[in-house]
Write a protein that holds these residues in place. Structure first.
Motif, mmCIF file in Angstrom:
data_model
loop_
_atom_site.group_PDB
_atom_site.id
_atom_site.type_symbol
_atom_site.label_atom_id
_atom_site.label_comp_id
_atom_site.label_asym_id
_atom_site.label_seq_id
_atom_site.Cartn_x
_atom_site.Cartn_y
_atom_site.Cartn_z
ATOM 1 N N THR A 258 34.526 -10.171 103.590
ATOM 2 C CA THR A 258 33.572 -11.116 102.979
ATOM 3 C C THR A 258 32.738 -10.412 101.907
ATOM 4 O O THR A 258 31.960 -11.051 101.209
ATOM 5 C CB THR A 258 32.594 -11.705 104.021
ATOM 6 N N LEU A 259 32.897 -9.086 101.815
ATOM 7 C CA LEU A 259 32.104 -8.325 100.843
ATOM 8 C C LEU A 259 33.023 -7.804 99.750
ATOM 9 O O LEU A 259 34.140 -7.386 100.030
ATOM 10 C CB LEU A 259 31.416 -7.145 101.528
ATOM 11 N N ASN B 289 29.461 -4.253 96.515
ATOM 12 C CA ASN B 289 28.491 -5.195 97.064
ATOM 13 C C ASN B 289 27.078 -4.638 96.887
ATOM 14 O O ASN B 289 26.491 -4.112 97.813
ATOM 15 C CB ASN B 289 28.804 -5.433 98.541
ATOM 16 N N TYR C 279 23.877 -11.637 107.531
ATOM 17 C CA TYR C 279 23.909 -10.957 106.240
ATOM 18 C C TYR C 279 22.513 -10.496 105.812
ATOM 19 O O TYR C 279 21.522 -11.131 106.136
ATOM 20 C CB TYR C 279 24.484 -11.908 105.184
ATOM 21 N N GLY D 9 24.419 -2.880 102.278
ATOM 22 C CA GLY D 9 25.671 -3.151 101.572
ATOM 23 C C GLY D 9 26.868 -3.372 102.479
ATOM 24 O O GLY D 9 27.929 -3.783 102.016
ATOM 25 N N ARG E 237 23.085 -5.150 95.238
ATOM 26 C CA ARG E 237 22.132 -6.106 94.707
ATOM 27 C C ARG E 237 21.767 -5.673 93.288
ATOM 28 O O ARG E 237 21.979 -4.501 92.916
ATOM 29 C CB ARG E 237 20.908 -6.232 95.606
ATOM 30 N N GLN F 284 20.836 -8.587 102.198
ATOM 31 C CA GLN F 284 21.100 -7.981 100.892
ATOM 32 C C GLN F 284 20.694 -6.504 100.840
ATOM 33 O O GLN F 284 21.110 -5.774 99.956
ATOM 34 C CB GLN F 284 20.376 -8.754 99.789
ATOM 35 N N ALA G 88 26.487 -5.180 105.508
ATOM 36 C CA ALA G 88 26.220 -6.334 106.390
ATOM 37 C C ALA G 88 27.113 -7.494 105.951
ATOM 38 O O ALA G 88 27.121 -7.880 104.789
ATOM 39 C CB ALA G 88 24.747 -6.720 106.321
ATOM 40 N N SER G 89 27.856 -8.044 106.891
ATOM 41 C CA SER G 89 28.861 -9.068 106.585
ATOM 42 C C SER G 89 28.241 -10.406 106.183
ATOM 43 O O SER G 89 27.192 -10.792 106.706
ATOM 44 C CB SER G 89 29.748 -9.281 107.813
ATOM 45 N N LYS G 90 28.944 -11.089 105.277
ATOM 46 C CA LYS G 90 28.495 -12.427 104.860
ATOM 47 C C LYS G 90 29.071 -13.519 105.759
ATOM 48 O O LYS G 90 28.810 -14.701 105.552
ATOM 49 C CB LYS G 90 28.927 -12.685 103.410
ATOM 50 N N ARG G 91 29.901 -13.129 106.711
ATOM 51 C CA ARG G 91 30.487 -14.073 107.651
ATOM 52 C C ARG G 91 29.424 -14.909 108.379
ATOM 53 O O ARG G 91 28.364 -14.383 108.707
ATOM 54 C CB ARG G 91 31.160 -13.230 108.717
#
Lengths: 487, 109
Positions: B62-63, B67, A231, A236, B69, A233, A238-241
């Protein structure tokens, strides 16, 4: 020491045991690069002073035993921005551009103590399949220097294949890691869309672009993806997996694995010699205990058209930023603002980039949007659904990476459609956002042929597991090319 | 779609939108190539896409939908300002220099 008889694991062991220092490794690498690369042209720029300084710092603080890239020389494609180090995207537009920040992937490489030794040649703005679209340099295939290295990550693939570096990082929008990996007999992974941050990758087609590693072995590739995945930040998409350890399942055991072989990937459009290599690979997978059955991806044949509409449309938007004002090339003797835009872009971009901008602008323009851009998006959905149906029953898909082995320099460059058809087997994977990997699978007339493994979203692990089992059961990855290989 | 997929006049129009200019020779070559490529695109019209939604981007579950910031300004330092300026084609007094926005060519365009 050469990168043909050592892999990351053994180099890392030597560095940890202090049989080798990062400075030794960097110095040897530059000596070798200067010998080998003039004939091949894999690099646009070397980073010698900074790399040697960095290697000395890493030696001084000690090699981290948990960090397999610590002290390892790596190369980066020249569309991935590196702070203070010229990043050109192989375009006249950015010939003298010095980034003010590092791409997330580059930050991660520095954080893992990798040593960046240079920037690789590529097709301008990653648009092309032969690296002939570079505005700055011609790159040659080390197996036959009269042939193209593939593209767009041609320099990255050649740098690894010719033993100049053990790892290079490229980008893949429609096949740009897998196709040059196949043409050069190395392992190339295009990760799942969202697995690796695109922050700092000079944008071509934002819904398709993905950064990935090129290496000589499957295990090295898995280790390199471990470092760059995760991931971010700043991206937008990029996976949080959670990122698994991609080297974990490499045990050679693929008994019971269910593999689909799309009939569209083995039809008469594919060179019979390439098909023969893939048929041998199928047999090998069966010997290893996997089952391989014919499946169908009926809409994959429309992938090239859908892709060249979608990718060009996104490119036409992304490349608007190159206007000759804040950075990059500005035409001389311009008389007004419009002139700055038009002349800077017309003189700064090469023909293929202009073609894509034109195709994209056309596809998005009033009166054509529905028939082209929207329609291509609908066909993209059908391509995604084709894959979903196969993955309901199968763990993985396999087939060739390219319809032919590396072609001659100059043969296809004047015919855009012929060049575009090189991507027919790799494009559907980008449209669906899936992971795809090229693994060396044999030779046709002395030229490497790549086996493509395609996985479910975020299931790179299965590709590495299968690729490793195949690699360990064959000897193709130990063959070395004519140039660089004799060292 | 009409028989003639794209002609030189349309290519000229699209080039204007894209802020590109072509010489008469280039215009001929590009028109021919674009004609062929757009001809290839027409195979898509044979695909039945009734009620099929278009995929314009790939999301990951997962987003969230937005999403993003936080929209917060971050102050940069003088060194970054100088590094940015160093990439500008022309500069004056610490600023990026551009040609006059008001046309001085006198050709009335």
């Amino acid at each position: 020491m050469t990168y043909f008889d050592q892999d990351l694991t053994s180099l890392h062991a030597d560095l940890v045991a202090k049989k080798l220092t990062a400075v030794d490794l960097a110095k040897t690498t530059f000596v070798n690069m200067k010998q080998v690369d003039p004939e091949l042209g894999a690099f646009l720029a070397l980073n010698e002073d900074a790399a040697l300084k960095r290697a000395a710092e890493i030696d001084a603080k000690g090699i981290d035993p948990d960090n397999v890239l610590a002290g390892i020389p790596v190369a980066v494609k020249d569309n991935i921005v590196t702070k203070g180090l010229t990043t050109t995207a192989a375009s006249k537009m950015l010939e003298h551009f010095v980034p003010v920040y590092d791409a997330t992937v580059v930050e991660k490489l520095y954080a893992s103590d990798a040593v960046i030794v240079g920037k690789n040649n590529m097709d301008e703005f990653a648009m092309g399949g032969s690296t002939e679209n570079s505005a700055l340099k011609l790159t040659h295939n080390p197996w036959d220097v009269s042939r193209v290295p593939g593209g767009s990550s041609g320099g990255s693939a050649v740098a690894v294949a010719s033993g100049q570096v053990p790892v290079a990082f490229g980008s893949d929008t429609g096949g740009s890691i897998r196709q040059p990996a196949a043409f050069n007999g190395v392992v190339g992974m295009k990760p799942t869309y969202g697995r690796v941050s695109r922050w700092g990758l000079i944008a071509f087609a934002s819904s398709l672009d993905q950064i990935g590693p090129l290496t000589r072995t499957v295990k090295d590739n898995a280790a390199a993806l471990n470092v760059i995945a995760g991931y971010d930040q700043h991206d937008g998409t990029a996976s949080k997996r959670a990122v698994p350890d991609f080297t974990a399942g490499l045990d050679g055991d693929i008994k019971g694995m269910k593999i689909g072989l799309p009939k569209e990937y083995m039809d008469e459009g594919i060179d019979p010699k390439v098909r023969a290599v893939i048929k041998d690979a199928v047999k090998k997978f069966e010997e290893l205990g996997a089952t391989v059955e014919e499946v169908s991806l009926p809409h994959s044949r429309y992938g090239v058209s859908a892709y060249y509409i979608i990718a060009s449309s996104e490119a036409s938007s992304n490349l608007q930023r190159f206007d000759g004002i804040r950075y990059g090339f500005r035409a001389e003797d311009v008389k007004n603002l419009e002139d700055v835009y038009v002349r800077s872009r017309s003189e700064g971009f090469g023909d293929e980039v202009k073609r894509r901008i034109m195709l994209g602008t056309f596809s998005l323009s009033a009166g054509y949007y529905d028939a082209y851009f929207h329609k291509a998006g609908q066909v993209r959905t059908l391509i995604i659904d084709d894959f979903k149906r196969v993955f309901d029953k199968y763990d993985m898909i396999m087939g060739p990476v390219t319809p032919t082995p590396a072609f001659k320099i100059g043969d296809e460059i004047s015919d855009p459609i012929t060049m575009y058809m090189n991507d027919v087997l790799t494009i559907p994977v980008n449209l669906a956002g899936l992971p795809g990997m090229s693994v060396p699978a044999g030779f046709a007339d002395g030229l490497p042929v790549g086996l493509q493994l395609i996985g479910k979203r975020f299931d790179e692990s299965t590709l590495y597991k299968a690729g490793y089992a195949f690699e360990q059961a064959t000897d193709f990855h130990n063959q070395t090319p004519k140039v660089g290989g004799a060292n | 779609m009409a028989e003639e997929r794209i002609n030189a006049e349309q290519v000229q129009h699209v080039a204007g939108l894209a802020k590109l200019a072509f010489t008469p020779d280039e215009l001929g070559t590009f028109t021919g190539q674009l004609e062929k490529i757009i001809g290839m695109f027409e195979e898509l019209s044979t695909v039945d896409t009734t009620d099929v939604p278009a995929t314009m981007r790939l999301s990951d579950d997962t987003l969230g939908e937005n999403n993003l910031r936080p929209d917060k300004a971050v102050k940069s330092d003088e060194a970054l300002r100088q590094a940015l300026l160093a990439n500008a084609p022309e500069k004056a007094n610490g600023l990026i220099k551009v040609p006059a926005i008001i046309d001085e060519s006198g050709d009335g365009e």
